[in-house]
Structures are given as structure tokens and as C-alpha cells.
Design a protein around this motif. Structure first.
Motif, short mmCIF file in Angstrom:
data_model
loop_
_atom_site.label_atom_id
_atom_site.label_comp_id
_atom_site.label_asym_id
_atom_site.label_seq_id
_atom_site.Cartn_x
_atom_site.Cartn_y
_atom_site.Cartn_z
N GLN A 165 0.84 -1.21 0.00
CA GLN A 165 0.00 0.00 0.00
C GLN A 165 0.87 1.26 0.00
OE1 GLN A 165 -4.21 -1.06 2.13
NE2 GLN A 165 -2.69 -0.14 3.39
N ASN A 166 1.93 1.25 0.80
CA ASN A 166 2.83 2.40 0.85
C ASN A 166 3.46 2.65 -0.52
OD1 ASN A 166 2.28 2.69 3.55
ND2 ASN A 166 4.19 1.73 4.24
N ILE A 167 3.85 1.60 -1.19
CA ILE A 167 4.45 1.75 -2.51
C ILE A 167 3.44 2.31 -3.50
CG2 ILE A 167 5.47 0.51 -4.46
CD1 ILE A 167 6.74 -1.36 -2.31
N ALA A 168 2.21 1.80 -3.48
CA ALA A 168 1.17 2.33 -4.37
C ALA A 168 0.91 3.80 -4.08
CB ALA A 168 -0.12 1.52 -4.20
N LEU A 169 0.96 4.19 -2.81
CA LEU A 169 0.77 5.59 -2.43
C LEU A 169 1.92 6.46 -2.94
CD1 LEU A 169 -1.07 7.53 -0.95
CD2 LEU A 169 0.19 7.05 1.13
N GLU A 216 13.32 7.91 -10.40
CA GLU A 216 12.50 8.52 -9.34
C GLU A 216 11.83 7.45 -8.49
OE1 GLU A 216 11.34 11.53 -8.07
OE2 GLU A 216 13.00 12.43 -9.12
N ILE A 217 11.29 6.43 -9.12
CA ILE A 217 10.60 5.36 -8.40
C ILE A 217 11.58 4.65 -7.47
CG2 ILE A 217 9.53 3.08 -8.69
CD1 ILE A 217 8.11 4.30 -11.20
N ARG A 218 12.74 4.29 -8.00
CA ARG A 218 13.74 3.59 -7.19
C ARG A 218 14.17 4.43 -5.98
NH1 ARG A 218 16.04 -0.98 -9.09
NH2 ARG A 218 15.53 -1.60 -11.21
N GLU A 219 14.45 5.71 -6.21
CA GLU A 219 14.89 6.59 -5.12
C GLU A 219 13.79 6.80 -4.08
OE1 GLU A 219 16.32 10.17 -6.94
OE2 GLU A 219 17.94 9.11 -7.98
N ALA A 220 12.55 7.01 -4.54
CA ALA A 220 11.45 7.27 -3.61
C ALA A 220 11.15 6.04 -2.75
CB ALA A 220 10.20 7.70 -4.37
N ILE A 221 11.15 4.87 -3.35
CA ILE A 221 10.87 3.66 -2.57
C ILE A 221 12.01 3.39 -1.60
CG2 ILE A 221 10.59 1.15 -2.71
CD1 ILE A 221 8.94 1.66 -5.28
N GLU A 263 13.86 5.60 -0.17
CA GLU A 263 13.78 6.58 0.92
C GLU A 263 12.57 6.33 1.83
OE1 GLU A 263 13.29 11.38 1.70
OE2 GLU A 263 13.70 10.68 -0.33
N TRP A 264 11.39 6.11 1.24
CA TRP A 264 10.16 6.10 2.01
C TRP A 264 9.66 4.72 2.40
CZ3 TRP A 264 8.86 10.36 4.29
CH2 TRP A 264 9.28 11.57 3.74
N GLU A 265 10.16 3.67 1.78
CA GLU A 265 9.73 2.32 2.15
C GLU A 265 10.93 1.38 2.12
OE1 GLU A 265 8.45 -0.05 3.93
OE2 GLU A 265 6.55 0.94 3.53
N PRO A 266 11.81 1.50 3.14
CA PRO A 266 13.06 0.72 3.15
C PRO A 266 12.85 -0.79 3.32
CG PRO A 266 12.79 1.93 5.21
CD PRO A 266 11.70 2.39 4.28
N ARG A 267 11.63 -1.22 3.65
CA ARG A 267 11.36 -2.66 3.75
C ARG A 267 11.22 -3.32 2.39
NH1 ARG A 267 6.23 -2.19 7.61
NH2 ARG A 267 5.87 -0.52 6.09
N GLU A 323 10.62 -6.78 -3.77
CA GLU A 323 10.79 -7.84 -2.79
C GLU A 323 10.64 -7.20 -1.43
OE1 GLU A 323 14.73 -9.94 -1.87
OE2 GLU A 323 13.71 -11.23 -3.34
N VAL A 324 9.86 -7.81 -0.56
CA VAL A 324 9.60 -7.24 0.76
C VAL A 324 10.36 -8.08 1.79
CG1 VAL A 324 7.83 -6.75 2.49
CG2 VAL A 324 7.33 -6.42 0.06
N SER A 325 11.14 -7.39 2.61
CA SER A 325 11.84 -8.08 3.68
C SER A 325 11.44 -7.46 5.02
CB SER A 325 13.36 -8.02 3.49
OG SER A 325 13.77 -6.72 3.21
#
Length: 108
Positions: A26-30, A66-71, A73-77, A102-104
Motif C-alpha cells: 500500500q505504501n508503494i502504491a501511495l 525517481e521510483i527507485r529513489e522514492a521507494i 527513501e520512504w519504504e526501506p522494507r 521484494e519485501v523483507s
């Protein structure tokens, strides 16, 4: 295990999702749905819109970065494995990113 997140999946959020993987997705979609500068007190959240009105190859490259950098920064999991784009025949020229992550989760 990897998961796919599409930019258009930003509806139907459940706050305090019980499933941690669901919360990360959900965070990534946001992140994908939020223009940078549009969230008060979190002006750096989301994606900058610098890729708008650029030639398609340039826009794709900038959007992937942009997508790689934002994720990161904002969703390190989550770790971005790939970014691809789907086409919307109703809106030609619109980039619809699909992100494989991949989610860890720390079990601690």
C-alpha cells in the motif's frame, strides 16, 4: 517472494493493515500516486513530475530513477527488482508504471 504494484492501485487503502506485506505494498502504491510537493509537512514524499512532457525514452528513464529513489527513501522494507510500463489505450502517451518489489520484514 516478489510482488507487483501498479500505479493505479492507490484506491481502497486500509489504515493499520494487519498484514505487514500488505502495508508495504500500500505504501508503494501511495508513493507512485503522489506528486512530490503535494503532502504538507512531507514535501519530499512521492515522485517529482520532472518526467512530464519529455520524450518517452527520457520520461521512462527518469521515472524509473525517481521510483527507485522514492521507494528506497520512504519504504526501506522493499527492494525494487524491476520497473516496467503498461500502456493505456484510452490515454495514449500516459506512463503506467508497474513495480516488482521484494519485501523483507524483520522478524524480531
Amino acid at each position: 517472494m516478489s510482488y507487483q504494484v501498479k500505479a493505479g492501485e492507490a484506491s481502497g487503502f486500509r489504515l493499520n493493515a494487519g498484514d505487514s506485506v500488505e502495508a508495504v505494498l500500500q505504501n508503494i502504491a501511495l508513493i507512485l500516486a503522489t506528486p512530490k510537493g503535494s503532502v504538507p509537512f512531507y514535501r519530499t514524499f512521492g515522485l517529482s513530475q520532472e518526467f512530464l512532457d519529455k520524450p518517452m525514452p527520457v520520461a521512462k528513464a527518469r521515472m524509473i530513477a525517481e521510483i527507485r529513489e522514492a521507494i528506497e527513501e520512504w519504504e526501506p522494507r522493499a527492494t525494487v527488482l524491476s520497473v516496467s510500463f503498461s500502456e493505456d489505450s484510452a490515454q495514449p502517451g500516459r506512463l503506467c508504471p508497474e513495480v516488482e518489489v521484494e519485501v523483507s520484514l524483520d522478524s524480531g
